[in-house]
Motif scaffolding. Structure first.
Motif, PDB file in Angstrom:
ATOM      1  N   ARG A 212       0.852  -1.200   0.000  1.00  0.00           N
ATOM      2  CA  ARG A 212       0.000   0.000   0.000  1.00  0.00           C
ATOM      3  C   ARG A 212       0.883   1.244   0.000  1.00  0.00           C
ATOM      4  O   ARG A 212       1.876   1.298   0.722  1.00  0.00           O
ATOM      5  N   GLU A 240      -0.552  -3.258  -4.224  1.00  0.00           N
ATOM      6  CA  GLU A 240      -1.925  -3.689  -4.456  1.00  0.00           C
ATOM      7  C   GLU A 240      -2.912  -2.535  -4.307  1.00  0.00           C
ATOM      8  O   GLU A 240      -3.987  -2.550  -4.904  1.00  0.00           O
ATOM      9  N   GLN A 241      -2.535  -1.528  -3.510  1.00  0.00           N
ATOM     10  CA  GLN A 241      -3.361  -0.337  -3.327  1.00  0.00           C
ATOM     11  C   GLN A 241      -2.469   0.898  -3.470  1.00  0.00           C
ATOM     12  O   GLN A 241      -1.463   1.014  -2.783  1.00  0.00           O
ATOM     13  N   CYS A 243      -2.472   5.240  -4.042  1.00  0.00           N
ATOM     14  CA  CYS A 243      -3.208   6.494  -4.024  1.00  0.00           C
ATOM     15  C   CYS A 243      -2.263   7.651  -4.339  1.00  0.00           C
ATOM     16  O   CYS A 243      -1.158   7.729  -3.789  1.00  0.00           O
ATOM     17  N   LEU A 274      -1.872  -4.594  -9.044  1.00  0.00           N
ATOM     18  CA  LEU A 274      -2.713  -3.551  -8.460  1.00  0.00           C
ATOM     19  C   LEU A 274      -4.182  -3.964  -8.431  1.00  0.00           C
ATOM     20  O   LEU A 274      -4.726  -4.470  -9.412  1.00  0.00           O
ATOM     21  N   ARG A 275      -4.811  -3.725  -7.264  1.00  0.00           N
ATOM     22  CA  ARG A 275      -6.232  -4.025  -7.100  1.00  0.00           C
ATOM     23  C   ARG A 275      -7.071  -2.764  -6.910  1.00  0.00           C
ATOM     24  O   ARG A 275      -8.266  -2.767  -7.199  1.00  0.00           O
ATOM     25  N   ARG A 276      -6.440  -1.686  -6.397  1.00  0.00           N
ATOM     26  CA  ARG A 276      -7.221  -0.469  -6.131  1.00  0.00           C
ATOM     27  C   ARG A 276      -6.358   0.758  -6.389  1.00  0.00           C
ATOM     28  O   ARG A 276      -5.236   0.850  -5.892  1.00  0.00           O
ATOM     29  N   TYR A 313      -9.175  -2.630 -12.590  1.00  0.00           N
ATOM     30  CA  TYR A 313      -9.005  -2.751 -11.150  1.00  0.00           C
ATOM     31  C   TYR A 313      -9.961  -1.720 -10.565  1.00  0.00           C
ATOM     32  O   TYR A 313     -10.503  -0.869 -11.288  1.00  0.00           O
ATOM     33  N   SER A 315     -10.999   1.570  -9.353  1.00  0.00           N
ATOM     34  CA  SER A 315     -10.393   2.887  -9.531  1.00  0.00           C
ATOM     35  C   SER A 315     -11.397   3.971  -9.171  1.00  0.00           C
ATOM     36  O   SER A 315     -12.607   3.824  -9.385  1.00  0.00           O
TER      37      SER A 315
END
Length: 326
Positions: A212, A240-241, A243, A274-276, A313, A315
């Protein structure tokens, strides 16, 4: 029929005690009787906030310090940490350097798991404390936030802090970034301002455990930072996350994002797991005053973002101004 709090079972009393800080507990229940004392000693989460209002009364219950687990120190307060031997969570805001220097000592706060330090503007850095943090000086430390500090200094003799999993820092240079990745092999969540340096010039081994990340691009950065972000993400390929927080000053800069690809190509190349993905776009107060005139542009930006990431993913584009316009 009369009743009082002592008629309650231990489980309920413990639940009640969890809502009170150390000073309230001490004043209300300490030394009333053997049972209540034992319950107080058994608590695993006792908090204390030290401020100017209560600092003169601390000596009245200092024998209770050894049972405090969560300690918050408000601005300008300097205390002796030797008396707090079971602190697991420590929050310091604008404390003097004398307090920070205490933390450098070897035997201070051996149980510390969570550390938050908010520095004053232009406060002098404490390299000895950073050395302890990133060299396993707090052997149980899980999370660390060092906020408001100018560019952090690094030292060649940082070793490793294998327990550290969550780290939030502000401004760092590439050498510090490299030192942090090397010193925190089990780091899971990293939050920081993107360094202005060119990462391609630095030999950094990929960190495979960071899953993250929150990356902030400050207001004074130029718009075209994609190459810099790409180099940055090449070091954390297993995210995986992810921002991004971006700040925009003027209306002309908004047009840059109408046809922007929102890092889609970079994510496809760099972040295969990446998932988010979240992109937070913040505007200056000046732009917010012009919100009615840019509503259509913001709608185009929002539609383009959804289209370009195309549900590969999860988004989300977060634009607080868009919510105000709708």
């Amino acid at each position: 029929m009369t009743s009082n709090i002592e008629c309650l079972p231990n489980e309920i009393l413990i639940d009640v005690f969890e809502y009170l800080d150390a000073q309230s507990l001490f004043n209300a229940f300490y030394k009333l009787n053997y049972r209540l004392n034992n319950l107080l000693y058994s608590l695993t989460s006792i908090s204390l906030t030290i401020s100017k209002k209560n600092t003169n009364r601390l000596d009245h219950f200092q024998e209770f310090f050894a049972f405090i687990n969560k300690l918050t120190i408000e601005p300008t307060i300097n205390i002796n940490f030797d008396r707090f031997i079971k602190i697991r969570c420590l929050s310091l805001t604008y404390v003097p350097n004398e307090a920070l220097i205490q933390l450098q000592h070897i035997d201070i706060l051996p149980c510390l798991e969570h550390l938050l330090i908010v520095y004053r503007v232009n406060q002098v850095s404490t390299p000895g404390l950073h050395q302890k943090i990133f060299s396993n000086g707090f052997s149980k430390l899980i999370s660390c936030q060092l906020l408001g500090l100018g560019t952090m200094e690094t030292a060649d003799n940082w070793t490793q802090s294998p327990s550290l999993r969550i780290l939030h820092v502000r401004t760092i240079n590439l050498l510090v970034y490299k030192a942090i990745l090397s010193a925190c092999p089990n780091l899971y969540f990293l939050r920081l301002n993107i360094p202005k340096d060119n990462l391609s010039s630095l030999d950094v081994e990929p960190h495979l455990n960071i899953k993250r990340m929150i990356l902030k691009i400050p207001l004074h950065y130029y718009l075209e930072t994609d190459d810099m972000i790409s180099d940055f993400l090449s070091i954390t390929p297993n995210l995986e996350q992810f921002c991004i927080q971006r700040f925009i000053w003027d209306i002309d800069s908004i047009l840059f994002f109408v046809d922007y690809d929102w890092l889609a190509k970079i994510i496809h190349i760099r972040l295969r797991l990446l998932r988010r993905f979240v992109f937070k776009l913040y505007f200056s107060t000046f732009i917010k005053r012009k919100k009615s005139s840019i509503k259509s542009i913001l709608n185009r930006i929002d539609e383009h973002f959804k289209e370009i990431h195309n549900k590969q993913y999860e988004s989300r584009l977060i634009v607080p101004l868009t919510e105000l316009c709708s």
